[in-house]
Design a protein around this motif. Structure first.
Motif, PDB file in Angstrom:
ATOM      1  N   THR A  16       0.842  -1.187   0.000  1.00 11.61           N
ATOM      2  CA  THR A  16       0.000   0.000   0.000  1.00 11.61           C
ATOM      3  C   THR A  16       0.883   1.246   0.000  1.00 11.61           C
ATOM      4  OG1 THR A  16      -1.521  -1.274   1.327  1.00 11.61           O
ATOM      5  CG2 THR A  16      -1.918   1.098   1.215  1.00 11.61           C
ATOM      6  N   ILE A  17       0.483   2.217  -0.771  1.00 10.08           N
ATOM      7  CA  ILE A  17       1.209   3.490  -0.772  1.00 10.08           C
ATOM      8  C   ILE A  17       0.716   4.283   0.434  1.00 10.08           C
ATOM      9  CG2 ILE A  17       1.647   5.603  -2.078  1.00 10.08           C
ATOM     10  CD1 ILE A  17       0.883   3.985  -4.633  1.00 10.08           C
ATOM     11  N   TYR A  51       5.069  15.342  -8.855  1.00 15.30           N
ATOM     12  CA  TYR A  51       4.669  14.003  -9.272  1.00 15.30           C
ATOM     13  C   TYR A  51       4.278  14.057 -10.745  1.00 15.30           C
ATOM     14  CZ  TYR A  51       0.885  10.591 -10.109  1.00 15.30           C
ATOM     15  OH  TYR A  51       0.054   9.658 -10.664  1.00 15.30           O
ATOM     16  N   ASP A  87       0.930  17.110  -8.695  1.00 13.38           N
ATOM     17  CA  ASP A  87       0.860  16.564 -10.059  1.00 13.38           C
ATOM     18  C   ASP A  87       1.175  17.675 -11.049  1.00 13.38           C
ATOM     19  OD1 ASP A  87       0.273  15.362 -12.451  1.00 13.38           O
ATOM     20  OD2 ASP A  87      -1.737  14.691 -11.892  1.00 13.38           O
ATOM     21  N   GLU A 128       3.821  13.828   2.097  1.00 12.33           N
ATOM     22  CA  GLU A 128       2.408  13.972   2.445  1.00 12.33           C
ATOM     23  C   GLU A 128       1.632  14.720   1.371  1.00 12.33           C
ATOM     24  OE1 GLU A 128       2.194  15.428   6.418  1.00 12.33           O
ATOM     25  OE2 GLU A 128       3.396  13.745   7.171  1.00 12.33           O
ATOM     26  N   HIS A 129       2.368  15.350   0.460  1.00  8.41           N
ATOM     27  CA  HIS A 129       1.713  16.096  -0.622  1.00  8.41           C
ATOM     28  C   HIS A 129       2.375  15.775  -1.948  1.00  8.41           C
ATOM     29  CE1 HIS A 129      -0.562  18.630   2.192  1.00  8.41           C
ATOM     30  NE2 HIS A 129       0.512  18.477   2.970  1.00  8.41           N
ATOM     31  N   MET A 172       0.482  11.312   6.876  1.00  8.32           N
ATOM     32  CA  MET A 172      -0.388  12.430   7.228  1.00  8.32           C
ATOM     33  C   MET A 172      -0.958  12.206   8.629  1.00  8.32           C
ATOM     34  SD  MET A 172      -3.729  13.716   5.122  1.00  8.32           S
ATOM     35  CE  MET A 172      -2.818  13.978   3.628  1.00  8.32           C
ATOM     36  N   GLU A 189       7.647  18.200   2.733  1.00  6.69           N
ATOM     37  CA  GLU A 189       6.528  17.246   2.704  1.00  6.69           C
ATOM     38  C   GLU A 189       5.926  17.102   1.312  1.00  6.69           C
ATOM     39  OE1 GLU A 189       3.597  18.590   5.468  1.00  6.69           O
ATOM     40  OE2 GLU A 189       4.903  18.350   7.206  1.00  6.69           O
ATOM     41  N   LEU A 197       6.361   6.572  -6.837  1.00  6.93           N
ATOM     42  CA  LEU A 197       5.397   5.708  -6.157  1.00  6.93           C
ATOM     43  C   LEU A 197       6.087   4.447  -5.657  1.00  6.93           C
ATOM     44  CD1 LEU A 197       2.284   6.087  -8.497  1.00  6.93           C
ATOM     45  CD2 LEU A 197       2.797   7.315  -6.373  1.00  6.93           C
ATOM     46  N   GLN A 239      -8.267  12.915   2.265  1.00  3.31           N
ATOM     47  CA  GLN A 239      -8.729  13.443   0.975  1.00  3.31           C
ATOM     48  C   GLN A 239      -9.369  12.328   0.147  1.00  3.31           C
ATOM     49  OE1 GLN A 239      -5.651  14.377  -1.833  1.00  3.31           O
ATOM     50  NE2 GLN A 239      -6.867  15.907  -2.913  1.00  3.31           N
ATOM     51  N   LYS A 278       6.096   3.225  -1.865  1.00  6.48           N
ATOM     52  CA  LYS A 278       5.632   1.878  -1.487  1.00  6.48           C
ATOM     53  C   LYS A 278       6.646   1.184  -0.591  1.00  6.48           C
ATOM     54  CE  LYS A 278       3.149   0.153  -5.553  1.00  6.48           C
ATOM     55  NZ  LYS A 278       3.268  -0.787  -6.677  1.00  6.48           N
ATOM     56  N   PRO A 303      -6.548   9.190  -3.193  1.00  3.28           N
ATOM     57  CA  PRO A 303      -5.569   9.344  -4.282  1.00  3.28           C
ATOM     58  C   PRO A 303      -4.514   8.239  -4.293  1.00  3.28           C
ATOM     59  CG  PRO A 303      -5.767  11.389  -3.019  1.00  3.28           C
ATOM     60  CD  PRO A 303      -6.613  10.373  -2.328  1.00  3.28           C
ATOM     61  N   ARG A 304      -4.240   7.649  -3.126  1.00  4.69           N
ATOM     62  CA  ARG A 304      -3.165   6.660  -3.068  1.00  4.69           C
ATOM     63  C   ARG A 304      -3.574   5.300  -3.629  1.00  4.69           C
ATOM     64  NH1 ARG A 304      -2.586   4.202   2.926  1.00  4.69           N
ATOM     65  NH2 ARG A 304      -4.764   4.256   3.559  1.00  4.69           N
ATOM     66  N   ARG A 320      -0.618   7.163   2.818  1.00  2.02           N
ATOM     67  CA  ARG A 320      -1.592   8.199   2.488  1.00  2.02           C
ATOM     68  C   ARG A 320      -0.914   9.533   2.162  1.00  2.02           C
ATOM     69  NH1 ARG A 320      -5.740   7.170   6.559  1.00  2.02           N
ATOM     70  NH2 ARG A 320      -6.613   5.822   4.972  1.00  2.02           N
ATOM     71  N   PHE A 321      -1.426  10.218   1.144  1.00  7.22           N
ATOM     72  CA  PHE A 321      -0.926  11.553   0.792  1.00  7.22           C
ATOM     73  C   PHE A 321      -2.080  12.365   0.237  1.00  7.22           C
ATOM     74  CE2 PHE A 321      -0.381   8.760  -2.880  1.00  7.22           C
ATOM     75  CZ  PHE A 321      -1.046   9.468  -3.866  1.00  7.22           C
ATOM     76  N   GLU A 322      -1.852  13.668   0.122  1.00  4.70           N
ATOM     77  CA  GLU A 322      -2.844  14.533  -0.507  1.00  4.70           C
ATOM     78  C   GLU A 322      -2.344  14.860  -1.920  1.00  4.70           C
ATOM     79  OE1 GLU A 322      -4.944  18.802   0.513  1.00  4.70           O
ATOM     80  OE2 GLU A 322      -4.073  17.644   2.170  1.00  4.70           O
ATOM     81  N   LEU A 323      -3.246  14.818  -2.882  1.00 11.14           N
ATOM     82  CA  LEU A 323      -2.862  15.081  -4.271  1.00 11.14           C
ATOM     83  C   LEU A 323      -3.303  16.477  -4.679  1.00 11.14           C
ATOM     84  CD1 LEU A 323      -1.703  13.766  -6.911  1.00 11.14           C
ATOM     85  CD2 LEU A 323      -4.061  13.149  -7.475  1.00 11.14           C
TER      86      LEU A 323
END
Lengths: 290, 162
Positions: free
Chosen positions: A2-3, A31, A53, A49-50, B1, A27, A38, B8, A42, B27-28, A5-8
């Motif tokens: 699992t990747i 991308y 794109d 965290e961010h 986070m 942070e 990624l 999100q 992983k 998103p992940r 968690r982050f905000e896109l």
């Protein structure tokens, strides 16, 4: 796996992307294709965290010939787009051939040239080519733009001169012209090559006027071997083979290789010599083609 | 986070095997996660999880991608095709028939990826040399067949005019 968690974030301008990168120091990360990023996330080798794109930013897209004949390749151009570009095929057939052999078709469909350069992977074939070709990169942020040689941009293994709030905008390759040829050769047992060599040769009045040689994969970081190129200068038809022999010796002396799963440091020095001969021969042939 | 922050969620609207899909996802989430866990399309396999083996190959707007390392949001507004979308009304494609005819699979774990990578090739190029097929499938790993029957099957499907 699992990747984490982050905000896109999906900005549409360089300034907006740069502001985002600055807002979350340490942070946030640009991308694009995610091929390297990624994977490292992983594996827990990097955590962000961010993710910003950069694929919706028009200034980073496209392949075009600029005034003066320089070929501009936007940072978010995928390897597959370069492989399939008619402009690249006409002007830099060696780059097209190289891109056709990057990793596999799936990586080529998502991975970008800019991502490849910014990750500064030691095994970057495009970096070797761009070093030999004398390419320049343009970086942009909310503050403005700057331009530098690929050689200055790649600061070391997995390390570039890019500031955290800067984006790589594009790469510009000097004009293809009569008397100039590019060559590339690599040997790969796995996804990442054991050794790659790129070469640019300029011929004037039947003799080599300038030559640039770059190596990737066999050494810590893609590197321009300046002395090696110089050993080829002045060579013409009949004595090309002797000059190549001297260049091969110089390359084996100057390149700093290391032992890994692809082979010993000695073996990789040997490979660099063989690949240099192949790359320089095809560059010379292209340069002297009527 | 930090957990105190809101998680999100983003909209994913795309087609999967021709059907409209609309989901709220993180998103992940990778495309493989969404296909397998949310849509129940388990024909797509995950093996190396690193874009090396090709088992998770699906088509995004007709092009092969590794669904294991592609964020599902990248499929927004695009067409995803998986192995489940190949057969129509129970009829296998000529490529699938050729895989059976040539015994191009044993354990089958690589097969959906092989089929999708080969489907992309066959849809783009009608006349294929053995070299073309090998180049297109270079990134798809099979540990059973030794590859020869797979390449034969793709060439046979090309002959059959898929």
């Amino acid at each position: 796996m699992t990747i984490p968690r982050f905000e896109l974030h999906v900005p549409t301008s360089v300034a907006e992307a740069s502001e985002l990168l600055r807002r979350y120091p340490g942070e946030a990360v640009p991308y694009a294709g995610g091929t390297e990023l990624l994977q490292t996330m992983k594996l827990g080798l990097a955590s962000f965290e961010h993710l910003v794109d950069v694929k919706r930013i028009p200034a980073l897209a496209g392949i075009a010939v600029q005034p003066g004949g320089w070929l501009r390749i936007g940072a978010t151009t995928t390897h597959r787009e370069i492989e399939r570009s008619a402009l690249v095929g006409e002007r830099l057939p060696a780059l097209r051939l190289l891109e056709r052999q990057v990793a596999n078709v799936r990586v080529r469909n998502t991975g970008t040239l800019g991502g490849n350069l910014c990750f500064a992977e030691p095994h970057s074939d495009p970096a070797a080519f761009l070093l030999a070709a004398g390419a320049r990169v343009r970086l942009g942020s909310a503050e403005g733009e700057r331009e530098l040689d690929v050689d200055a941009f790649i600061a070391g293994p997995l390390f570039t001169d890019r500031a955290p709030d800067e984006l790589l905008l594009d790469v510009r390759v000097p004009p293809a012209r009569p008397g100039r040829g590019h060559g590339f050769a690599k040997l790969a047992f796995f996804e990442r090559p054991a050794a790659s060599v790129a070469c640019r040769i300029d011929v004037a009045e039947g003799a080599i006027a300038d030559a640039r040689v770059a190596v990737a994969s066999a050494c810590e970081s893609p590197v321009l071997l300046e002395r090696v190129g110089q050993t080829l200068v002045g060579a013409r038809g009949a004595d090309l083979d002797d000059a190549l022999g001297a260049a091969v010796e110089a390359a084996r002396h100057d390149v700093e290789t290391f032992d890994d799963v692809n082979g010993s440091a000695d073996y990789k020095r040997h490979l660099v010599g063989l690949l240099l001969r192949a790359a320089a021969t095809s560059a010379y042939e292209e340069a002297t083609r009527a | 986070m930090p957990e105190s922050r809101t998680i999100q969620l983003v909209d994913l609207a795309c087609t999967v095997n021709g059907r409209n899909v609309a989901l709220r996802i993180e998103p992940r989430e990778t495309l493989a996660d969404v296909l397998r866990e949310r849509l129940g399309l388990t024909g797509t396999k995950v093996s190396c999880d690193a874009q090396v083996c090709g088992a998770c190959t699906v088509l995004l707007d007709g092009q092969p991608v590794s669904s294991c390392t592609l964020l599902a949001v990248e499929a927004s507004g695009r067409a995803v095709r998986t192995v489940e979308g190949l057969a129509r009304d129970g009829s296998l494609t000529p490529l699938q028939e050729a895989f059976i005819e040539h015994a191009a699979f044993q354990c089958g774990f690589c097969t959906s990826g092989m089929l999708m990578a080969a489907t992309a090739l066959l849809e783009e190029q009608r006349h294929l040399s053995r070299e073309d097929v090998v180049h297109a499938l270079e990134g798809n790993v099979c540990r059973c067949t030794g590859y020869v029957p797979i390449v034969d099957a793709v060439l046979a499907a090309a002959e059959a005019g898929q």
